[in-house]
Scaffold this active site. Structure first.
Site, PDB file in Angstrom:
ATOM      1  N   ASP A  64      11.822   0.765   4.637  1.00  0.00           N
ATOM      2  CA  ASP A  64      10.844   1.564   3.760  1.00  0.00           C
ATOM      3  C   ASP A  64      10.663   2.935   4.759  1.00  0.00           C
ATOM      4  OD1 ASP A  64       8.961   2.474   2.328  1.00  0.00           O
ATOM      5  OD2 ASP A  64       7.556   1.079   2.893  1.00  0.00           O
ATOM      6  N   ASP A 119       4.677   6.066  -3.600  1.00  0.00           N
ATOM      7  CA  ASP A 119       4.733   6.848  -2.299  1.00  0.00           C
ATOM      8  C   ASP A 119       4.016   8.173  -2.299  1.00  0.00           C
ATOM      9  OD1 ASP A 119       6.460   4.567  -1.354  1.00  0.00           O
ATOM     10  OD2 ASP A 119       8.200   5.823  -1.200  1.00  0.00           O
ATOM     11  N   ASN A 163      -4.424  -4.242   1.248  1.00  0.00           N
ATOM     12  CA  ASN A 163      -2.948  -4.554   1.227  1.00  0.00           C
ATOM     13  C   ASN A 163      -2.746  -5.721   2.386  1.00  0.00           C
ATOM     14  OD1 ASN A 163      -0.168  -4.771   0.979  1.00  0.00           O
ATOM     15  ND2 ASN A 163       0.151  -2.971   2.076  1.00  0.00           N
TER      16      ASN A 163
END
Length: 356
Positions: A113, A143, A270
């Site tokens: 990533d 993104d 997250n």
């Protein structure tokens, strides 16, 4: 006036004076009052959370996500990386999915990533995932928006057309990296807010009154500190972000204080095992006030472990018998929706799959 711009109302018309500060001012320059935030505050009465509190859950995924955000209970979205992981998540009973940028990059490109995947990669993956269960909301990573304001708007349009229910857009530089790696760099407050505004304007100008959810994400906590991160999310909320996502929050107390500072905006957390954020359980995150919890790499990491073990076993034994664990081809295809296809063919009057 361009479509969508009419929802940005100047709070300068209120009785209380509004002090404006430069978006690039240092955190200590903004003072403690929320009145120091930018004067243009977005409000669209059609999207007021109160409009989504009652009634049956909508078959429209974006509307359903707004209903889930407005009603009690935490929204749990496991990270999926491909059609197989999405099918497994749906089979397990999850009512919301998360298309991770890291997972998409890994599954589609076999790459880390590090800003390698493009908008086309993300959209093509989203089209496939959203088609598997069109009423199930999919939150997708966007993104940095893949460029300037025009690309941010294009991203929103393509995600809506793909069936995505909501997306998050962040404040990292274009050469971004996974939010749980070190060495991140972020853009100015002004550029971040511009990205959010572009996404909101694009959503509001999409034909048909889309309920698409815009999530503002900041990666600035590890770069500029928690105070700046929270302030950036406050700016994002003023610019029209429906949900605030603080990446890499390191303690339970910091998560709780972030939730408090951003009320009434819902907060997304997250969780990645071994990442910057503690491994909160869904119940722990809910108790701390988080409204959405995503587990970005849950399917990717499990896939790596499972596939590694299967390959090592095959290399060592010369057979896949043990790794198959009794699952024959038909059983595998049943997880992939075999019966739905068979039923469709029969209802349409076909006989291709009478015996299978």
């Amino acid at each position: 006036m361009a479509p969508g711009l009419g929802f940005f109302k100047s709070s300068g018309s209120s009785e209380a004076p509004v002090v404006q500060v430069s978006p690039d001012a240092e955190p200590e320059d903004k003072g403690t009052s929320q009145a120091t935030r930018k004067a243009d505050v977005y409000y669209n009465p059609r999207l007021d959370p109160e409009n989504f509190l009652e009634g049956e859950l909508s078959p429209d995924a974006a509307t359903r996500l707004r209903q889930m955000l407005a009603r009690p209970g935490i929204v749990i979205a496991p990270g999926i990386c491909d059609g197989i992981s999405a099918r497994c998540a749906l089979e397990a009973g999850f009512d919301c999915l998360y298309q991770s940028g890291a997972a998409t990059t890994a599954s589609r490109l076999g790459m880390p990533d590090l800003a390698i995947a493009t908008l086309n990669d993300f959209v093509q993956s989203a089209q496939m995932v959203c088609s598997l269960s069109p009423t199930t909301p999919v939150i997708a990573d966007a993104d940095t928006g893949f460029g300037g304001t025009a690309m941010v708007a294009r991203t929103v349009y393509q995600y809506i057309r793909a069936g995505v229910a909501g997306m998050h857009i962040e404040d990292q530089v274009q050469t971004k990296r996974c939010g749980h790696l070190i060495g991140k760099q972020v853009v100015s407050r002004e550029e971040f807010v511009t990205r959010i505004r572009a996404a909101v304007i694009a959503r509001d100008s999409f034909p048909g009154n889309s309920n698409f959810v815009i999530i503002g994400r900041t990666d600035s906590a590890q770069v500029l500190g928690m105070e700046e991160a929270v302030y950036r999310l406050q700016l994002a909320a003023d610019a029209g972000a429906d949900v605030c996502f603080i990446e890499g929050v390191k303690t339970a107390d910091l998560l709780a204080s972030t939730v408090e500072a951003l009320k009434p905006k819902p907060v997304l957390v997250n969780v990645i095992s071994g990442g910057l954020t503690p491994s909160f359980t869904t119940k722990e995150a809910e108790a701390l006030g988080a409204k959405v919890i995503i587990f970005s790499l849950v399917s990717c990491v499990a896939a790596v472990h499972g596939i590694r073990a299967a390959m090592k076993s095959l290399k060592k034994t010369g057979t896949d018998h043990s790794s198959a664990k009794g699952m024959d081809p038909k059983a595998f295809f049943e997880v992939m929706g075999l019966q739905d296809v068979v039923d469709l063919d029969a209802k349409a009057g076909g006989s291709s799959f009478d015996v299978i």
